[in-house]
Design a protein around this motif. Structure first.
Motif, PDB file in Angstrom:
ATOM      1  N   LYS A  58       0.856  -1.181   0.000  1.00  0.00           N
ATOM      2  CA  LYS A  58       0.000   0.000   0.000  1.00  0.00           C
ATOM      3  C   LYS A  58       0.888   1.225   0.000  1.00  0.00           C
ATOM      4  O   LYS A  58       2.101   1.131   0.249  1.00  0.00           O
ATOM      5  CB  LYS A  58      -0.961  -0.027   1.182  1.00  0.00           C
ATOM      6  CG  LYS A  58      -0.327  -0.162   2.536  1.00  0.00           C
ATOM      7  CD  LYS A  58      -1.394  -0.314   3.606  1.00  0.00           C
ATOM      8  CE  LYS A  58      -0.755  -0.578   4.961  1.00  0.00           C
ATOM      9  NZ  LYS A  58      -1.749  -0.744   5.998  1.00  0.00           N
ATOM     10  N   PRO A  59       0.349   2.402  -0.269  1.00  0.00           N
ATOM     11  CA  PRO A  59       1.169   3.616  -0.311  1.00  0.00           C
ATOM     12  C   PRO A  59       1.910   3.841   1.017  1.00  0.00           C
ATOM     13  O   PRO A  59       1.429   3.479   2.088  1.00  0.00           O
ATOM     14  CB  PRO A  59       0.153   4.733  -0.556  1.00  0.00           C
ATOM     15  CG  PRO A  59      -1.027   4.056  -1.164  1.00  0.00           C
ATOM     16  CD  PRO A  59      -1.050   2.671  -0.594  1.00  0.00           C
ATOM     17  N   LEU A  60       3.091   4.463   0.922  1.00  0.00           N
ATOM     18  CA  LEU A  60       3.909   4.671   2.118  1.00  0.00           C
ATOM     19  C   LEU A  60       3.235   5.564   3.150  1.00  0.00           C
ATOM     20  O   LEU A  60       3.466   5.416   4.338  1.00  0.00           O
ATOM     21  CB  LEU A  60       5.271   5.243   1.727  1.00  0.00           C
ATOM     22  CG  LEU A  60       6.187   4.285   0.980  1.00  0.00           C
ATOM     23  CD1 LEU A  60       7.455   5.008   0.541  1.00  0.00           C
ATOM     24  CD2 LEU A  60       6.522   3.081   1.823  1.00  0.00           C
ATOM     25  N   ASP A  61       2.392   6.492   2.710  1.00  0.00           N
ATOM     26  CA  ASP A  61       1.731   7.366   3.681  1.00  0.00           C
ATOM     27  C   ASP A  61       0.640   6.632   4.460  1.00  0.00           C
ATOM     28  O   ASP A  61       0.111   7.160   5.430  1.00  0.00           O
ATOM     29  CB  ASP A  61       1.179   8.621   3.014  1.00  0.00           C
ATOM     30  CG  ASP A  61       0.120   8.337   1.969  1.00  0.00           C
ATOM     31  OD1 ASP A  61      -0.020   7.177   1.538  1.00  0.00           O
ATOM     32  OD2 ASP A  61      -0.578   9.292   1.574  1.00  0.00           O
ATOM     33  N   GLN A  62       0.324   5.396   4.057  1.00  0.00           N
ATOM     34  CA  GLN A  62      -0.642   4.571   4.780  1.00  0.00           C
ATOM     35  C   GLN A  62       0.031   3.372   5.443  1.00  0.00           C
ATOM     36  O   GLN A  62      -0.633   2.512   5.997  1.00  0.00           O
ATOM     37  CB  GLN A  62      -1.730   4.064   3.819  1.00  0.00           C
ATOM     38  CG  GLN A  62      -2.528   5.161   3.193  1.00  0.00           C
ATOM     39  CD  GLN A  62      -3.481   4.620   2.137  1.00  0.00           C
ATOM     40  OE1 GLN A  62      -3.633   3.414   1.962  1.00  0.00           O
ATOM     41  NE2 GLN A  62      -4.117   5.525   1.418  1.00  0.00           N
ATOM     42  N   SER A  63       1.356   3.307   5.364  1.00  0.00           N
ATOM     43  CA  SER A  63       2.112   2.165   5.893  1.00  0.00           C
ATOM     44  C   SER A  63       2.772   2.517   7.216  1.00  0.00           C
ATOM     45  O   SER A  63       2.950   3.686   7.544  1.00  0.00           O
ATOM     46  CB  SER A  63       3.200   1.754   4.892  1.00  0.00           C
ATOM     47  OG  SER A  63       2.636   1.389   3.669  1.00  0.00           O
ATOM     48  N   SER A  64       3.144   1.483   7.945  1.00  0.00           N
ATOM     49  CA  SER A  64       3.913   1.666   9.174  1.00  0.00           C
ATOM     50  C   SER A  64       5.227   0.897   9.048  1.00  0.00           C
ATOM     51  O   SER A  64       5.328  -0.075   8.306  1.00  0.00           O
ATOM     52  CB  SER A  64       3.132   1.173  10.392  1.00  0.00           C
ATOM     53  OG  SER A  64       2.827  -0.187  10.249  1.00  0.00           O
TER      54      SER A  64
END
Length: 82
Positions: A58-64
């Motif tokens: 998923k996009p990095l801004d939604q990843s941890s």
């Protein structure tokens, strides 16, 4: 109680105290945010960042961030995100 048993108990207590009081190392920028913020911060510090996705991509801004591994000789940081 024999001397060996007492020494074992003392050694176990000291090991537990040492591990319990140890502070975790900060591998990546701490605080609220997402993987993109942390990766941008590392990039701003001059590191070449290599990202590996774990599980669904998923996009990095939604990843941890799951893990961070530094290679200081080459100034490369390997970041695993989920």
């Amino acid at each position: 109680m024999n001397k060996f048993g007492f020494a074992t108990i003392v050694a176990g207590g000291l090991a537990t105290a040492f591990l319990g009081l140890a502070t975790p190392a900060q591998a990546a920028p701490a605080g609220p945010g997402n993987a993109q913020d942390a990766i941008s911060s590392l990039d701003d510090r001059g590191y070449a960042v290599r990202v590996q996705h774990q599980g669904m991509v998923k996009p990095l801004d939604q990843s941890s961030i799951v893990s961070v591994r530094y290679d200081n000789d080459d100034r490369v940081v390997y970041v695993t995100v989920r």
